[in-house]
Design an enzyme around this catalytic site. Sequence first.
Site, short mmCIF file in Angstrom:
data_model
loop_
_atom_site.label_atom_id
_atom_site.label_comp_id
_atom_site.label_asym_id
_atom_site.label_seq_id
_atom_site.Cartn_x
_atom_site.Cartn_y
_atom_site.Cartn_z
N HIS A 147 19.48 13.63 -13.22
CA HIS A 147 19.49 14.69 -12.21
C HIS A 147 19.19 14.10 -10.84
O HIS A 147 18.33 13.22 -10.70
CB HIS A 147 18.39 15.72 -12.50
CG HIS A 147 18.63 16.60 -13.70
ND1 HIS A 147 19.82 16.63 -14.41
CD2 HIS A 147 17.81 17.52 -14.28
CE1 HIS A 147 19.70 17.53 -15.39
NE2 HIS A 147 18.50 18.06 -15.33
N THR A 178 17.55 16.03 -33.79
CA THR A 178 18.98 15.70 -33.69
C THR A 178 19.56 16.02 -32.32
O THR A 178 20.71 15.68 -32.03
CB THR A 178 19.78 16.50 -34.73
OG1 THR A 178 19.42 17.88 -34.60
CG2 THR A 178 19.50 16.04 -36.15
N GLY A 179 18.78 16.68 -31.45
CA GLY A 179 19.31 17.10 -30.15
C GLY A 179 19.26 16.00 -29.11
O GLY A 179 18.80 14.88 -29.38
N CYS A 224 12.97 19.88 -16.47
CA CYS A 224 13.33 18.52 -16.02
C CYS A 224 13.43 18.39 -14.50
O CYS A 224 12.96 17.41 -13.92
CB CYS A 224 14.63 18.08 -16.68
SG CYS A 224 15.86 19.37 -16.80
N1 LIG Z 1 18.27 18.23 -22.07
C1 LIG Z 1 17.33 18.15 -21.14
O1 LIG Z 1 17.45 17.40 -20.15
C2 LIG Z 1 16.06 18.93 -21.28
C3 LIG Z 1 15.03 18.68 -20.38
C4 LIG Z 1 13.85 19.38 -20.49
C5 LIG Z 1 13.72 20.31 -21.48
N2 LIG Z 1 14.72 20.56 -22.37
C6 LIG Z 1 14.51 21.57 -23.41
O2 LIG Z 1 14.41 20.91 -24.66
C7 LIG Z 1 14.94 21.74 -25.69
C8 LIG Z 1 16.05 20.97 -26.44
O3 LIG Z 1 17.07 20.65 -25.54
P1 LIG Z 1 18.27 19.68 -25.93
O4 LIG Z 1 18.95 19.41 -24.65
O5 LIG Z 1 17.80 18.52 -26.74
O6 LIG Z 1 19.18 20.66 -26.85
P2 LIG Z 1 20.23 20.28 -28.00
O7 LIG Z 1 20.86 18.97 -27.76
O8 LIG Z 1 21.09 21.48 -28.12
O9 LIG Z 1 19.30 20.14 -29.33
C9 LIG Z 1 18.67 21.25 -29.93
C10 LIG Z 1 17.83 20.78 -31.10
O10 LIG Z 1 17.13 21.91 -31.63
C11 LIG Z 1 17.43 22.03 -33.03
N3 LIG Z 1 17.43 23.43 -33.42
C12 LIG Z 1 18.16 24.44 -32.91
N4 LIG Z 1 17.90 25.59 -33.56
C13 LIG Z 1 16.98 25.30 -34.51
C14 LIG Z 1 16.31 26.05 -35.52
N5 LIG Z 1 16.53 27.35 -35.66
N6 LIG Z 1 15.44 25.42 -36.32
C15 LIG Z 1 15.20 24.10 -36.19
N7 LIG Z 1 15.80 23.32 -35.25
C16 LIG Z 1 16.68 23.92 -34.43
C17 LIG Z 1 18.80 21.42 -33.18
O11 LIG Z 1 19.03 21.08 -34.53
P3 LIG Z 1 20.53 21.01 -35.15
O12 LIG Z 1 21.12 19.72 -34.67
O13 LIG Z 1 20.27 21.03 -36.60
O14 LIG Z 1 21.25 22.21 -34.65
C18 LIG Z 1 18.66 20.21 -32.25
O15 LIG Z 1 17.92 19.20 -32.90
C19 LIG Z 1 15.42 23.01 -25.00
O16 LIG Z 1 14.38 23.97 -25.06
C20 LIG Z 1 15.63 22.57 -23.57
O17 LIG Z 1 15.52 23.64 -22.66
C21 LIG Z 1 15.89 19.88 -22.30
#
Ligand SMILES: NC(=O)c1ccc[n+]([C@@H]2O[C@H](COP(=O)([O-])OP(=O)(O)OC[C@H]3O[C@@H](n4cnc5c(N)ncnc54)[C@H](OP(=O)(O)O)[C@@H]3O)[C@@H](O)[C@H]2O)c1
Length: 337
Positions: free
Chosen positions: A244, A14-15, A132
Amino acid sequence: MSKASFVVAVAGATGAVGREMLRTLEQRSFPVSKLVALASKRSAGQRLPFGAGEVVIEALGPKSFEGVDIALFSAGASVAREYGPIAAKAGAVVIDNSSAWRMDPEVPLVVPEVNIEAAKTRPKGIIANPNCSTIQMVVALKPLHDAARVKTIIVSTYQATSGKGQAAVEDLLQQTRAALAGEAVTPAVFPGRMAFNVLCDWKAGENDYSEEELKMVHETRKIMGDASIGVSPTTVRVPVVNGHSESVHVQFHRAMSAEEAKRLLRGAEGVVLMDDAYAPGKHPQPFSAAGTDPVYVGRVRDDLAVAGAIKMFVVADNLRKGAALNAVQIAERLFVR
Ligand SMILES: NC(=O)c1ccc[n+]([C@@H]2O[C@H](COP(=O)([O-])OP(=O)(O)OC[C@H]3O[C@@H](n4cnc5c(N)ncnc54)[C@H](OP(=O)(O)O)[C@@H]3O)[C@@H](O)[C@H]2O)c1
């Protein structure tokens, strides 16, 4: 794993990254026999579009990975630390987007254009996807490094709000609406005002560098397989939704000219060189990179201060090449093509 199609789990579906994972799997026709979409208990029962239909979100739990071939994780570091080994033990190959496993010597840190071979040795059953900002930079550096070995990188980033997750994008939009309406701007996710502003926005690391800056130092060395590369980063967040940008100065073990760099970058894997002579608007930009796969490299110039060094401007979609696409490409290169 020689199969025609795979049971794929997305943990964090969902993120911001998880949603992009679903889109990327679909757009690239990844051979998915079943998609297991996992998130926190809060989201269980919600539906997300996938393929011709929808998938129902399941709450992540210890039994989520039974029968799963490939587990793409984007649910943060603590979830990856707890559930990565559980998924690997259940027989899945784990590809994790968080920082949890990146610097573990038994976990390969992989960008397919640079070091896909590393993904073949994974003692823990886990492969880490880099940060990223690091991914897009090393894709641009790879052809140059192969020709002249990178010695020093001085990089300043201009990072989009989606890099901090879905809630951060909503915070930017909400702050912007409030600012335009002449109302008080109250940050919900950012450590200060993000609308019409530039922020240093990460936890403190060491020596007054942020954690994000230190990731660029250590991850670059691990991916490029050269611990001697000097990396001097400054990272900031800008009020961009997605994409970015990075201003990168590079010194090599021998002199490199902008002309040679452009010749090496033209046609390099994963790179689109924007070769136009300088003209405002004709350079890599996050707005036009968003939703696309390549790493755009432009403004390649001889450095005016350091003879034999070059400067370039590097832009990519942080949710795609910076996260979801890179993870799916690793799975493709290992199991599909
Ligand atoms: N955004 C970027 O550009 C990027 C790039 C590289 C790496 N990352 C990494 O990728 C990861 C996710 O980033 P994001 O930007 O997608 O974050 P986000 O939008 O905040 O999404 C977080 C996701 O993790 C789930 N989650 C959180 N706590 C959980 C738990 N206890 N059990 C199961 N699921 C859980 C959330 O589910 P709910 O919706 O149910 O809360 C949601 O699906 C992070 O580690 C981040 O550092 C992100």
